[in-house]
Scaffold this motif. Sequence first.
Motif, PDB file in Angstrom:
ATOM      1  N   PRO A   1      -0.959   2.913   3.280  1.00  0.00           N
ATOM      2  CA  PRO A   1      -2.345   2.875   4.126  1.00  0.00           C
ATOM      3  C   PRO A   1      -3.045   3.154   3.358  1.00  0.00           C
ATOM      4  N   ILE A   2      -4.405   3.507   3.634  1.00  0.00           N
ATOM      5  CA  ILE A   2      -5.139   4.094   3.733  1.00  0.00           C
ATOM      6  C   ILE A   2      -5.492   5.267   4.402  1.00  0.00           C
ATOM      7  N   GLY A   3      -5.361   6.714   3.490  1.00  0.00           N
ATOM      8  CA  GLY A   3      -5.295   7.720   4.585  1.00  0.00           C
ATOM      9  C   GLY A   3      -6.756   8.201   4.947  1.00  0.00           C
ATOM     10  N   GLU A   4      -7.603   8.689   4.482  1.00  0.00           N
ATOM     11  CA  GLU A   4      -8.830   8.909   4.873  1.00  0.00           C
ATOM     12  C   GLU A   4     -10.032   7.916   4.344  1.00  0.00           C
ATOM     13  N   GLY A   5     -11.794   8.530   5.245  1.00  0.00           N
ATOM     14  CA  GLY A   5     -12.560   7.804   4.672  1.00  0.00           C
ATOM     15  C   GLY A   5     -12.909   8.448   2.998  1.00  0.00           C
ATOM     16  N   GLY A   6     -13.980   7.847   2.733  1.00  0.00           N
ATOM     17  CA  GLY A   6     -13.998   8.723   1.412  1.00  0.00           C
ATOM     18  C   GLY A   6     -13.065   7.668   0.598  1.00  0.00           C
ATOM     19  N   ALA A   7     -11.737   7.150   0.538  1.00  0.00           N
ATOM     20  CA  ALA A   7     -11.357   7.296  -0.735  1.00  0.00           C
ATOM     21  C   ALA A   7     -11.097   6.037  -1.719  1.00  0.00           C
TER      22      ALA A   7
ATOM     23  N   ALA B   1      -2.706  -7.859 -11.326  1.00  0.00           N
ATOM     24  CA  ALA B   1      -3.858  -6.155 -11.050  1.00  0.00           C
ATOM     25  C   ALA B   1      -2.625  -5.371 -10.192  1.00  0.00           C
ATOM     26  N   TYR B   2      -3.370  -4.014 -10.713  1.00  0.00           N
ATOM     27  CA  TYR B   2      -2.523  -3.003  -9.716  1.00  0.00           C
ATOM     28  C   TYR B   2      -3.744  -2.325  -9.725  1.00  0.00           C
ATOM     29  N   ALA B   3      -3.173  -1.852  -8.390  1.00  0.00           N
ATOM     30  CA  ALA B   3      -4.474  -0.369  -7.875  1.00  0.00           C
ATOM     31  C   ALA B   3      -4.141   0.966  -8.174  1.00  0.00           C
ATOM     32  N   THR B   4      -4.710   1.726  -7.927  1.00  0.00           N
ATOM     33  CA  THR B   4      -4.773   2.708  -8.478  1.00  0.00           C
ATOM     34  C   THR B   4      -5.521   3.960  -7.327  1.00  0.00           C
ATOM     35  N   ASP B   5      -5.276   5.453  -7.659  1.00  0.00           N
ATOM     36  CA  ASP B   5      -6.155   6.183  -6.539  1.00  0.00           C
ATOM     37  C   ASP B   5      -6.683   6.359  -7.587  1.00  0.00           C
TER      38      ASP B   5
ATOM     39  N   VAL C   1      -4.321  -0.887   1.754  1.00  0.00           N
ATOM     40  CA  VAL C   1      -5.182  -0.861  -0.140  1.00  0.00           C
ATOM     41  C   VAL C   1      -5.747  -2.449  -0.395  1.00  0.00           C
ATOM     42  N   ARG C   2      -4.489  -2.947   0.294  1.00  0.00           N
ATOM     43  CA  ARG C   2      -4.425  -4.599   0.097  1.00  0.00           C
ATOM     44  C   ARG C   2      -6.271  -5.259   1.374  1.00  0.00           C
ATOM     45  N   ASP C   3      -5.972  -4.953   1.944  1.00  0.00           N
ATOM     46  CA  ASP C   3      -7.259  -4.819   3.247  1.00  0.00           C
ATOM     47  C   ASP C   3      -8.640  -4.524   3.027  1.00  0.00           C
ATOM     48  N   ALA C   4      -8.594  -3.233   2.276  1.00  0.00           N
ATOM     49  CA  ALA C   4      -9.611  -2.840   1.486  1.00  0.00           C
ATOM     50  C   ALA C   4     -10.109  -3.903   0.059  1.00  0.00           C
ATOM     51  N   VAL C   5      -9.239  -3.902  -0.463  1.00  0.00           N
ATOM     52  CA  VAL C   5      -9.227  -4.645  -2.168  1.00  0.00           C
ATOM     53  C   VAL C   5     -10.027  -6.374  -0.991  1.00  0.00           C
ATOM     54  N   ALA C   6      -9.540  -6.945  -0.129  1.00  0.00           N
ATOM     55  CA  ALA C   6      -9.877  -8.224   0.446  1.00  0.00           C
ATOM     56  C   ALA C   6     -10.663  -7.967   0.767  1.00  0.00           C
ATOM     57  N   ALA C   7     -11.242  -7.080   1.632  1.00  0.00           N
ATOM     58  CA  ALA C   7     -12.981  -6.642   1.861  1.00  0.00           C
ATOM     59  C   ALA C   7     -14.163  -6.958   1.095  1.00  0.00           C
ATOM     60  N   LEU C   8     -13.852  -6.441   0.103  1.00  0.00           N
ATOM     61  CA  LEU C   8     -14.382  -6.541  -1.141  1.00  0.00           C
ATOM     62  C   LEU C   8     -14.431  -8.046  -1.842  1.00  0.00           C
TER      63      LEU C   8
END
Length: 413
Positions: A55-61, A40-44, A20-27
């Motif tokens: 971990p990010i489970g799947e594409g489209g998450a 801040a906190y992240a949710t699904d 999740v951290r990697d995905a947020v950093a990519a944005l």
Amino acid sequence: MTLRVFVNERPVTVARGATVRDAVAALDGELAGLLASGAAYATDGVGRPVDAADPIGEGGAILRVIVTARQGPPRLSKELLRRWPKAELHVHLDGSLRPQTMLELARAQGVRLPADTPEGLAEALHVKHAKSLEEYLTKYEITLSVMQTAAALERVAYEFVIDAAADGVRYVEVRYSPLLHRPALTLTQAIEAPLAGIRRAEAETGTKVGVIVCAIRTRPPAESLELARAAAQYRSAGVVAFDLAGPERGHPAREHAPAFEYAAAHGMACTCHAGEGDGPHSIHEALHQCGAQRIGHGTRLGEDPTLLDYVVERGIPLEMCLTSNLHTHTVTTIAEHPFKRYLDRGVVVTLNTDGRLVDGISLTNEYFLAQSVLGLGRQELARVTLNACDSAFLPEYEKVALVSRIQSELEAL
Ligand SMILES: [Zn+2]
């Protein structure tokens, strides 16, 4: 290989296995910094908090990052909260099976289930779409359909304790209703089988377990009394308390008062589900007409300020269940749950799962929710853990031993 996911509705591309951290950093690097600092906190996609290290489970998450005003110390990770020594007082054995075990039991017993894969079954049993406590309870009919032999009950109870121990639970009181295993089993068989599984798992894990037997509100009061009599025979063999469960509205606890009286007169502690499917008058009745020493849920207590004062003065513990209350529509969102308000007001609140399978959670999850959505800090979480230890239905000397074990483990964490 890469995955395309959505963070705050914007597409980002990350490597397979990214967190999740990697995905947020990519944005947005700044947003990632806020996430790391606990601001801040992240949710699904459905608003459940996720850990930055998940971990990010799947594409489209779908992920959302919510910036809070609170600039507290760094948050405790899910992994740390898993290792956090916990105690749990309110969890239903028949709501906490392993899906794989259900499939194996069904196959061996020739029972039909609504799905034939562990994932499909978990989804079919998940109560997140229930519209009421009554609908939520129908899921238990499915789990109970494979629990009608002594061997199945032994296995399910054993696995429950193994799973609770892996979730960092050092003491757990697990409940179920032996009445729901008749006529396949006698009450005696339905009490002895789980006790055998529990003893086996206690020896392997070091997690200590007490059993609470549940009478059912919709059953005739004579059956509740019969259950209290049968359970009292096992008071020194692991059965610690008597409870009343089932649909609350229209099924007053006072009808079962003779069973509570019998249980109390024979040395059993008493708790009662109340203030979940009905208002505070139900809690009043559980306390004053049934002699409950703890309340299962008690979510709606605050609607009666006088009763709230009484519960605080008497130190009556509430066995609270955040996610379960969301699933039964007792609360609309976790953020509105009164847990933190009651804690601040001095109520002895405890955190519990209610049903690990049907609610799709672990106790670690509930601690994580209390931290990330309700804003409990480390000291407050420790208070909640120690509340559960203090409220355990254990002899005083065992309680002292449990508290000191948990305290020293918390200090070492
Ligand atoms: Zn319950």
